[in-house]
Design a protein around this motif. Sequence first.
Motif, PDB file in Angstrom:
ATOM      1  N   ASN A   1       1.200  -0.972  -0.027  1.00 29.79           N
ATOM      2  CA  ASN A   1      -0.189  -0.545   0.539  1.00 29.79           C
ATOM      3  C   ASN A   1       0.928   1.670   0.130  1.00 29.79           C
ATOM      4  N   ASP A   2       1.730   1.533   1.403  1.00 31.03           N
ATOM      5  CA  ASP A   2       2.366   2.837   1.292  1.00 31.03           C
ATOM      6  C   ASP A   2       3.776   2.915   0.437  1.00 31.03           C
ATOM      7  N   THR A   3       3.321   2.128  -0.804  1.00 31.94           N
ATOM      8  CA  THR A   3       4.346   2.533  -1.759  1.00 31.94           C
ATOM      9  C   THR A   3       4.463   2.966  -2.784  1.00 31.94           C
ATOM     10  N   MET A   4       2.943   3.327  -2.950  1.00 29.05           N
ATOM     11  CA  MET A   4       2.383   4.114  -4.316  1.00 29.05           C
ATOM     12  C   MET A   4       2.492   5.211  -4.205  1.00 29.05           C
ATOM     13  N   PRO A   5       2.081   6.392  -2.899  1.00 26.64           N
ATOM     14  CA  PRO A   5       2.195   6.966  -1.999  1.00 26.64           C
ATOM     15  C   PRO A   5       3.279   7.903  -1.722  1.00 26.64           C
ATOM     16  N   LEU A   6       4.664   6.732  -2.044  1.00 27.87           N
ATOM     17  CA  LEU A   6       6.443   6.986  -1.943  1.00 27.87           C
ATOM     18  C   LEU A   6       6.902   7.345  -3.206  1.00 27.87           C
ATOM     19  N   LYS A   7       5.712   7.043  -4.128  1.00 26.63           N
ATOM     20  CA  LYS A   7       6.519   7.402  -5.415  1.00 26.63           C
ATOM     21  C   LYS A   7       5.393   8.812  -5.852  1.00 26.63           C
ATOM     22  N   SER A   8       4.380   8.664  -5.218  1.00 23.83           N
ATOM     23  CA  SER A   8       3.472   9.708  -6.015  1.00 23.83           C
ATOM     24  C   SER A   8       2.391  10.281  -5.539  1.00 23.83           C
TER      25      SER A   8
ATOM     26  N   GLU B   1      16.935  -2.042  10.301  1.00 29.87           N
ATOM     27  CA  GLU B   1      17.686  -3.308   9.740  1.00 29.87           C
ATOM     28  C   GLU B   1      17.059  -4.354  10.048  1.00 29.87           C
ATOM     29  N   SER B   2      16.762  -5.536   8.994  1.00 37.63           N
ATOM     30  CA  SER B   2      16.705  -7.061   9.616  1.00 37.63           C
ATOM     31  C   SER B   2      17.349  -8.078   9.639  1.00 37.63           C
ATOM     32  N   ASP B   3      17.020  -9.142  10.526  1.00 35.11           N
ATOM     33  CA  ASP B   3      17.662 -10.431  10.363  1.00 35.11           C
ATOM     34  C   ASP B   3      17.106 -11.481   8.867  1.00 35.11           C
ATOM     35  N   ASN B   4      15.826 -10.898   8.508  1.00 42.22           N
ATOM     36  CA  ASN B   4      15.654 -11.735   7.648  1.00 42.22           C
ATOM     37  C   ASN B   4      16.029 -11.031   5.529  1.00 42.22           C
ATOM     38  N   ALA B   5      16.603 -11.343   5.669  1.00 47.34           N
ATOM     39  CA  ALA B   5      17.045 -10.830   4.151  1.00 47.34           C
ATOM     40  C   ALA B   5      16.795 -10.566   3.628  1.00 47.34           C
ATOM     41  N   ARG B   6      15.815 -11.294   3.416  1.00 47.99           N
ATOM     42  CA  ARG B   6      14.292 -11.091   2.323  1.00 47.99           C
ATOM     43  C   ARG B   6      13.877  -9.478   2.726  1.00 47.99           C
ATOM     44  N   ILE B   7      13.248  -9.334   4.191  1.00 46.51           N
ATOM     45  CA  ILE B   7      13.145  -7.422   4.486  1.00 46.51           C
ATOM     46  C   ILE B   7      13.765  -6.812   4.314  1.00 46.51           C
ATOM     47  N   ASN B   8      15.081  -7.104   4.384  1.00 49.63           N
ATOM     48  CA  ASN B   8      16.623  -5.603   3.829  1.00 49.63           C
ATOM     49  C   ASN B   8      16.108  -5.450   2.584  1.00 49.63           C
ATOM     50  N   GLN B   9      16.430  -6.820   2.536  1.00 51.22           N
ATOM     51  CA  GLN B   9      16.379  -6.830  -0.194  1.00 51.22           C
ATOM     52  C   GLN B   9      14.979  -5.755  -0.082  1.00 51.22           C
ATOM     53  N   ARG B  10      13.679  -6.015   0.237  1.00 48.62           N
ATOM     54  CA  ARG B  10      12.836  -5.334   0.074  1.00 48.62           C
ATOM     55  C   ARG B  10      13.187  -3.864   0.744  1.00 48.62           C
ATOM     56  N   ILE B  11      13.902  -3.520   1.479  1.00 53.41           N
ATOM     57  CA  ILE B  11      13.430  -2.325   2.218  1.00 53.41           C
ATOM     58  C   ILE B  11      14.570  -1.606   0.993  1.00 53.41           C
ATOM     59  N   GLY B  12      15.969  -1.951   0.410  1.00 54.01           N
ATOM     60  CA  GLY B  12      16.798  -1.000  -0.954  1.00 54.01           C
ATOM     61  C   GLY B  12      15.968  -1.528  -1.940  1.00 54.01           C
ATOM     62  N   ILE B  13      14.907  -1.831  -2.738  1.00 52.98           N
ATOM     63  CA  ILE B  13      14.513  -2.269  -3.245  1.00 52.98           C
ATOM     64  C   ILE B  13      13.083  -0.965  -3.601  1.00 52.98           C
ATOM     65  N   THR B  14      12.121  -1.144  -2.141  1.00 53.83           N
ATOM     66  CA  THR B  14      11.586   0.543  -1.761  1.00 53.83           C
ATOM     67  C   THR B  14      12.376   1.658  -2.228  1.00 53.83           C
ATOM     68  N   GLU B  15      13.624   1.205  -1.960  1.00 51.18           N
ATOM     69  CA  GLU B  15      13.727   2.723  -2.246  1.00 51.18           C
ATOM     70  C   GLU B  15      14.638   3.212  -3.082  1.00 51.18           C
ATOM     71  N   GLU B  16      14.517   2.267  -4.234  1.00 49.00           N
ATOM     72  CA  GLU B  16      15.221   2.289  -5.177  1.00 49.00           C
ATOM     73  C   GLU B  16      14.007   2.611  -6.135  1.00 49.00           C
ATOM     74  N   ILE B  17      13.043   2.106  -6.716  1.00 43.57           N
ATOM     75  CA  ILE B  17      11.263   2.411  -6.717  1.00 43.57           C
ATOM     76  C   ILE B  17      11.096   3.256  -6.353  1.00 43.57           C
ATOM     77  N   THR B  18      10.903   3.421  -5.640  1.00 46.48           N
ATOM     78  CA  THR B  18      10.389   5.138  -5.305  1.00 46.48           C
ATOM     79  C   THR B  18      11.632   6.189  -4.961  1.00 46.48           C
ATOM     80  N   GLY B  19      12.369   6.008  -5.074  1.00 42.10           N
ATOM     81  CA  GLY B  19      13.544   7.405  -5.426  1.00 42.10           C
ATOM     82  C   GLY B  19      13.447   8.165  -3.590  1.00 42.10           C
ATOM     83  N   GLU B  20      12.722   7.663  -2.618  1.00 48.06           N
ATOM     84  CA  GLU B  20      12.596   7.606  -1.513  1.00 48.06           C
ATOM     85  C   GLU B  20      13.834   7.138  -0.465  1.00 48.06           C
TER      86      GLU B  20
END
Lengths: 305, 305
Positions: free
Chosen positions: A214-221, A234-253
């Motif tokens: 959900n929040d990913t949409m307004p993060l971009k626009s 930062e998480s112990d779960n690599a998948r979560i850390n990956q999500r943090i990085g990709i969310t930054e990348e595609i939203t520009g935040e």
Amino acid sequence: MNFLDEIKNLKEQIKSKDKFDINFNFDNIVISGMGGSGIVGNIFQEYYTSIPVISIGDYGIPGFVNEKTLFIVVSYSGNTEETLSNVEDAKKKGAHVRAITSGGKLATIVEKSIIIPSGIQPRSALGYMLMPLFNTFAPIDDAIVSQTYGILDDMDKNHSDIKSEAFKIYENSSIPIIYGSKPFKSVAYRWKTQFNENAKTFAFYSYFPELNHNDTMPLKSAYRRDEYLFYAFESDNARINQRIGITEEITGEQFTVVKSPSQDYFSKLFYLIHYADYLTYELALVRNVDPTDVSTIEELKKKLA
Amino acid sequence: MNFLDEIKNLKEQIKSKDKFDINFNFDNIVISGMGGSGIVGNIFQEYYTSIPVISIGDYGIPGFVNEKTLFIVVSYSGNTEETLSNVEDAKKKGAHVRAITSGGKLATIVEKSIIIPSGIQPRSALGYMLMPLFNTFAPIDDAIVSQTYGILDDMDKNHSDIKSEAFKIYENSSIPIIYGSKPFKSVAYRWKTQFNENAKTFAFYSYFPELNHNDTMPLKSAYRRDEYLFYAFESDNARINQRIGITEEITGEQFTVVKSPSQDYFSKLFYLIHYADYLTYELALVRNVDPTDVSTIEELKKKLA
């Protein structure tokens, strides 16, 4: 004790050996509390899942509560309206009621209470209120407690980087949004409430991976994006850390990713909690507001009485 | 079906007679789902408390899950990463797994699924996903369903007042904050996510009485207060309504109080849900953004795959 001393007291609180003496069987645990006391149940519920633990913060109790329920009420003051109403309801259903409180009416109506030191702000007593739950159901190794003490002590001695962050928030009149993740979603909520009560700013929270739906949409626009400042744990779960990085990348935040110096659950929990203690305290100082002032909340309680 | 038709379809969805055939005993229910599917468990958990119901939206399942657990997974697409991972975990623990989905991988790995119509946005299928839970565990009287149909139909025919509100939000680039209360806290969260996905704006939520223990401070003295617009749901609990009024009085903020035309739980639930469907749809139109567009979320899923 002044407010800074209250913050520094946290490392002493985690050494508490308080625990409940439970000599009966139960099927589930309900933990009731509001605000600075309610966070205790939220934190514990996220960590301890061996049996159903339900944290509530409201008038009224769940329908399933019965004589096989351990009903723990947490109220620092012992006079919280919602929590006191829960005690009556739980007793009627035959639940085993226990309390964690510094006194108040609660200490008089629940016999087997754990009485913690009074005289500080409820939100500064988080260690006192949380340790009885760990000590009773999921004891923490002494070595881990010592290590955590050291981590908190280091922050008490030097947190100049956090102070700089607080200044940055102030300078831009930023609204913090904190993104937690399991088992620290409730800690993101703790950050929010510390901003509210200490610094008197709005703050909001959500968690990975839910926010990616959900929040990913307004993060971009969205409009007003520049007015927010984002934190992620930062998480112990690599998948979560990956999500943090990709969310930054595609939203520009950009997110400020908070990393604990150690990786075990307990020290990470208190590192993250303490981080927000200082961040919100320093923000209060630079905003020139009194971090201890909760007069509006008190005024509301009086008008309700 | 275009998006407006999807919104109008809600009133048909509540007539669904789908239900699970459960012929075994269980101690607790875990409902797993993310985003527009995850809200289903949150709404149901708040209403049905005869046994512990735990709604999760995350990787990993609670430790207590075992052969006495009814584990219901909800994923409209049937391909949600987090939810699929829960199915594997729950099966390993011997839980009874059931699904509500329109298809995808989920329909192939969970035998006893309820298959709902495909081809619409997950967030537009809330009625289809929620009704099997009501029908199985807490059936709704036909007369109430009919009455609710009428209320939704009225809104489908005329919601000009909601359209005006959307324009007001747009004009001021306001950020909506929605204050729910039991049993509609999760509906406040639904509003938030509808703003996020349909209108691409930030939105935040909390609930009475909890917010009186923290948000009340910034409501009175935060910076950027004028940038927010506040909604509160009128409650059946007089104490909650009193809190709404006193909070307005002492903070000086005005809340738009949303009142349902009827008072039973079911019609109020869907009235509040539908209100946000239209508010966020109209906001998308006036902002000139496509309410169906969730490309950023899709892009993230692709990068994660």
